[in-house]
Scaffold this motif. Structure first.
Motif, PDB file in Angstrom:
ATOM      1  N   GLY A   7      -7.677  23.171 -50.629  1.00  0.00           N
ATOM      2  CA  GLY A   7      -6.901  24.054 -49.772  1.00  0.00           C
ATOM      3  C   GLY A   7      -5.508  23.517 -49.548  1.00  0.00           C
ATOM      4  N   PRO A   8      -4.564  24.389 -49.164  1.00  0.00           N
ATOM      5  CA  PRO A   8      -3.198  23.937 -48.882  1.00  0.00           C
ATOM      6  C   PRO A   8      -3.151  23.165 -47.564  1.00  0.00           C
ATOM      7  CG  PRO A   8      -3.418  26.262 -48.368  1.00  0.00           C
ATOM      8  CD  PRO A   8      -4.721  25.838 -48.984  1.00  0.00           C
ATOM      9  N   VAL A   9      -2.497  22.024 -47.577  1.00  0.00           N
ATOM     10  CA  VAL A   9      -2.511  21.157 -46.398  1.00  0.00           C
ATOM     11  C   VAL A   9      -1.829  21.806 -45.204  1.00  0.00           C
ATOM     12  CG1 VAL A   9      -0.383  19.895 -46.885  1.00  0.00           C
ATOM     13  CG2 VAL A   9      -2.250  18.740 -45.677  1.00  0.00           C
ATOM     14  N   MET A  10      -0.966  22.799 -45.433  1.00  0.00           N
ATOM     15  CA  MET A  10      -0.290  23.450 -44.303  1.00  0.00           C
ATOM     16  C   MET A  10      -1.253  24.344 -43.510  1.00  0.00           C
ATOM     17  SD  MET A  10       2.001  26.280 -46.318  1.00  0.00           S
ATOM     18  CE  MET A  10       2.862  26.753 -44.831  1.00  0.00           C
ATOM     19  N   MET A  15      -6.025  21.187 -42.286  1.00  0.00           N
ATOM     20  CA  MET A  15      -5.549  20.039 -41.516  1.00  0.00           C
ATOM     21  C   MET A  15      -6.621  19.482 -40.586  1.00  0.00           C
ATOM     22  SD  MET A  15      -2.439  19.032 -42.165  1.00  0.00           S
ATOM     23  CE  MET A  15      -1.647  18.388 -40.684  1.00  0.00           C
ATOM     24  N   ARG A  16      -7.470  20.368 -40.066  1.00  0.00           N
ATOM     25  CA  ARG A  16      -8.573  19.946 -39.197  1.00  0.00           C
ATOM     26  C   ARG A  16      -9.490  18.966 -39.940  1.00  0.00           C
ATOM     27  NH1 ARG A  16     -10.023  25.048 -37.751  1.00  0.00           N
ATOM     28  NH2 ARG A  16      -8.479  25.080 -36.078  1.00  0.00           N
ATOM     29  N   VAL A  17      -9.791  19.297 -41.184  1.00  0.00           N
ATOM     30  CA  VAL A  17     -10.657  18.439 -42.004  1.00  0.00           C
ATOM     31  C   VAL A  17      -9.933  17.157 -42.401  1.00  0.00           C
ATOM     32  CG1 VAL A  17     -11.904  18.285 -44.202  1.00  0.00           C
ATOM     33  CG2 VAL A  17     -12.000  20.399 -42.847  1.00  0.00           C
ATOM     34  N   VAL A  18      -8.683  17.286 -42.816  1.00  0.00           N
ATOM     35  CA  VAL A  18      -7.907  16.115 -43.226  1.00  0.00           C
ATOM     36  C   VAL A  18      -7.763  15.123 -42.066  1.00  0.00           C
ATOM     37  CG1 VAL A  18      -5.587  15.349 -43.902  1.00  0.00           C
ATOM     38  CG2 VAL A  18      -6.673  17.276 -45.082  1.00  0.00           C
ATOM     39  N   ALA A  19      -7.486  15.625 -40.861  1.00  0.00           N
ATOM     40  CA  ALA A  19      -7.339  14.740 -39.698  1.00  0.00           C
ATOM     41  C   ALA A  19      -8.641  14.002 -39.406  1.00  0.00           C
ATOM     42  CB  ALA A  19      -6.902  15.549 -38.476  1.00  0.00           C
ATOM     43  N   THR A  20      -9.770  14.686 -39.582  1.00  0.00           N
ATOM     44  CA  THR A  20     -11.065  14.044 -39.359  1.00  0.00           C
ATOM     45  C   THR A  20     -11.287  12.927 -40.369  1.00  0.00           C
ATOM     46  OG1 THR A  20     -11.955  16.125 -38.522  1.00  0.00           O
ATOM     47  CG2 THR A  20     -13.550  14.446 -39.141  1.00  0.00           C
ATOM     48  N   ILE A 198      -3.142  13.769 -28.070  1.00  0.00           N
ATOM     49  CA  ILE A 198      -3.852  14.066 -29.320  1.00  0.00           C
ATOM     50  C   ILE A 198      -2.900  14.147 -30.514  1.00  0.00           C
ATOM     51  CG2 ILE A 198      -5.730  15.219 -28.078  1.00  0.00           C
ATOM     52  CD1 ILE A 198      -4.671  17.898 -29.109  1.00  0.00           C
ATOM     53  N   LEU A 199      -1.641  14.507 -30.269  1.00  0.00           N
ATOM     54  CA  LEU A 199      -0.684  14.596 -31.370  1.00  0.00           C
ATOM     55  C   LEU A 199      -0.024  13.252 -31.686  1.00  0.00           C
ATOM     56  CD1 LEU A 199       1.055  18.017 -30.606  1.00  0.00           C
ATOM     57  CD2 LEU A 199      -0.841  17.551 -32.187  1.00  0.00           C
ATOM     58  N   ALA A 200      -0.263  12.250 -30.835  1.00  0.00           N
ATOM     59  CA  ALA A 200       0.306  10.916 -31.063  1.00  0.00           C
ATOM     60  C   ALA A 200      -0.676   9.976 -31.766  1.00  0.00           C
ATOM     61  CB  ALA A 200       0.748  10.299 -29.735  1.00  0.00           C
ATOM     62  N   ARG A 201      -1.864  10.462 -32.060  1.00  0.00           N
ATOM     63  CA  ARG A 201      -2.869   9.597 -32.688  1.00  0.00           C
ATOM     64  C   ARG A 201      -2.419   9.215 -34.102  1.00  0.00           C
ATOM     65  NH1 ARG A 201      -7.577   8.973 -30.180  1.00  0.00           N
ATOM     66  NH2 ARG A 201      -8.741   8.553 -32.102  1.00  0.00           N
ATOM     67  N   PRO A 202      -2.618   7.946 -34.474  1.00  0.00           N
ATOM     68  CA  PRO A 202      -2.218   7.498 -35.813  1.00  0.00           C
ATOM     69  C   PRO A 202      -2.817   8.339 -36.933  1.00  0.00           C
ATOM     70  CG  PRO A 202      -2.736   5.603 -34.432  1.00  0.00           C
ATOM     71  CD  PRO A 202      -3.117   6.823 -33.649  1.00  0.00           C
ATOM     72  N   ALA A 203      -4.074   8.758 -36.774  1.00  0.00           N
ATOM     73  CA  ALA A 203      -4.716   9.564 -37.815  1.00  0.00           C
ATOM     74  C   ALA A 203      -4.016  10.902 -37.992  1.00  0.00           C
ATOM     75  CB  ALA A 203      -6.195   9.774 -37.485  1.00  0.00           C
ATOM     76  N   LEU A 208      -0.190  14.369 -41.083  1.00  0.00           N
ATOM     77  CA  LEU A 208       1.108  15.046 -41.197  1.00  0.00           C
ATOM     78  C   LEU A 208       1.935  14.518 -42.363  1.00  0.00           C
ATOM     79  CD1 LEU A 208       2.413  15.485 -37.545  1.00  0.00           C
ATOM     80  CD2 LEU A 208       1.512  17.227 -39.084  1.00  0.00           C
ATOM     81  N   GLU A 209       1.737  13.245 -42.705  1.00  0.00           N
ATOM     82  CA  GLU A 209       2.461  12.692 -43.858  1.00  0.00           C
ATOM     83  C   GLU A 209       2.104  13.447 -45.132  1.00  0.00           C
ATOM     84  OE1 GLU A 209       1.636   8.525 -43.987  1.00  0.00           O
ATOM     85  OE2 GLU A 209       2.621   8.139 -42.053  1.00  0.00           O
ATOM     86  N   LEU A 210       0.830  13.807 -45.271  1.00  0.00           N
ATOM     87  CA  LEU A 210       0.404  14.609 -46.419  1.00  0.00           C
ATOM     88  C   LEU A 210       1.066  15.979 -46.393  1.00  0.00           C
ATOM     89  CD1 LEU A 210      -3.433  13.877 -46.668  1.00  0.00           C
ATOM     90  CD2 LEU A 210      -1.635  13.076 -48.204  1.00  0.00           C
TER      91      LEU A 210
END
Length: 213
Positions: A7-10, A15-20, A198-203, A208-210
């Motif tokens: 899927g597209p990362v945007m 993103m929910r899966v990628v963050a997990t 929650i938006l400051a978490r390193p993960a 977001l880098e992806l």
């Protein structure tokens, strides 16, 4: 590599899966799907998700779709990896599950409509429906009033620890923070602090880098 995300990362759901996966410090392969050309409605993707929606997920011979089901699979299967994303006893798990349901049935339908009008439409050169924005801003405000009450008594929605109940909000909250709807979150101090947390978490930063790539 055993784990694959299609899927597209945007996409907020992707993103929910990628963050997990980033929270669990797991290696994975991200395979883009061109939704503009309708690849999500064709083979081979349709074999992975018969509804033609992103994401699709593979872990070895296991194939899954629906982002929240995928995040729960990851959190349970790789419980010994990375950060814990689940409550550790039945009552706490039940409370966490309540707020996961709130996110999927109360928050996300409204927040996603606002995201579509204020983020996706401008990106695609479409005209925003101002009446739809006004209507859904009012609805979101009422939902965030409930969140404010909850977060007065609890650091996170599911309890004192960050869990999937919080993580599931991150993608859409991230997008809305770049719109005028940010004021609805900022007007509620406990909600504002929770969003910042929650938006400051390193993960999340790694996810977001992806996105930026």
């Amino acid at each position: 590599m055993a784990i694959k995300v299609h899927g597209p990362v945007m996409s907020p759901a992707v993103m929910r899966v990628v963050a997990t996966l980033k929270e669990k410090e797991l290696d994975f392969e991200l395979l883009s799907v061109n939704m503009q050309t309708g690849d999500h409605k064709k083979e081979p993707f349709i074999s992975l998700n018969p509804f033609g929606q992103v994401p699709a997920f593979e872990d070895g011979d296991l194939k899954l779709f629906e982002s929240r089901a995928i995040t729960q699979y990851i959190a349970h299967t790789y419980a010994d990896k990375g950060n814990q994303l689940l409550a550790n006893e039945p009552k706490k798990m039940a409370i966490m599950s309540v707020w996961m349901e709130v996110e999927s049935t109360k928050f996300d339908p409204i927040a996603s409509k606002l995201n579509f009008e204020l983020v996706v439409k401008p990106m695609l050169g479409m005209v925003t429906d101002d009446a739809a924005v006004t209507e859904n801003e009012e609805k979101l405000g009422k939902i965030l009033d409930v969140y404010e009450s909850r977060l007065k008594d609890s650091k996170y929605l599911g309890g004192e620890s960050f869990t999937l109940a919080d993580l599931h909000h991150a993608p859409v909250v991230h997008y809305l923070m770049g719109t005028k709807v940010k004021s609805l979150f900022d007007a509620r101090p406990h909600v504002k602090d929770w969003c910042a947390d929650i938006l400051a978490r390193p993960a999340w930063s790694k996810a977001l880098e992806l996105h930026k790539q």
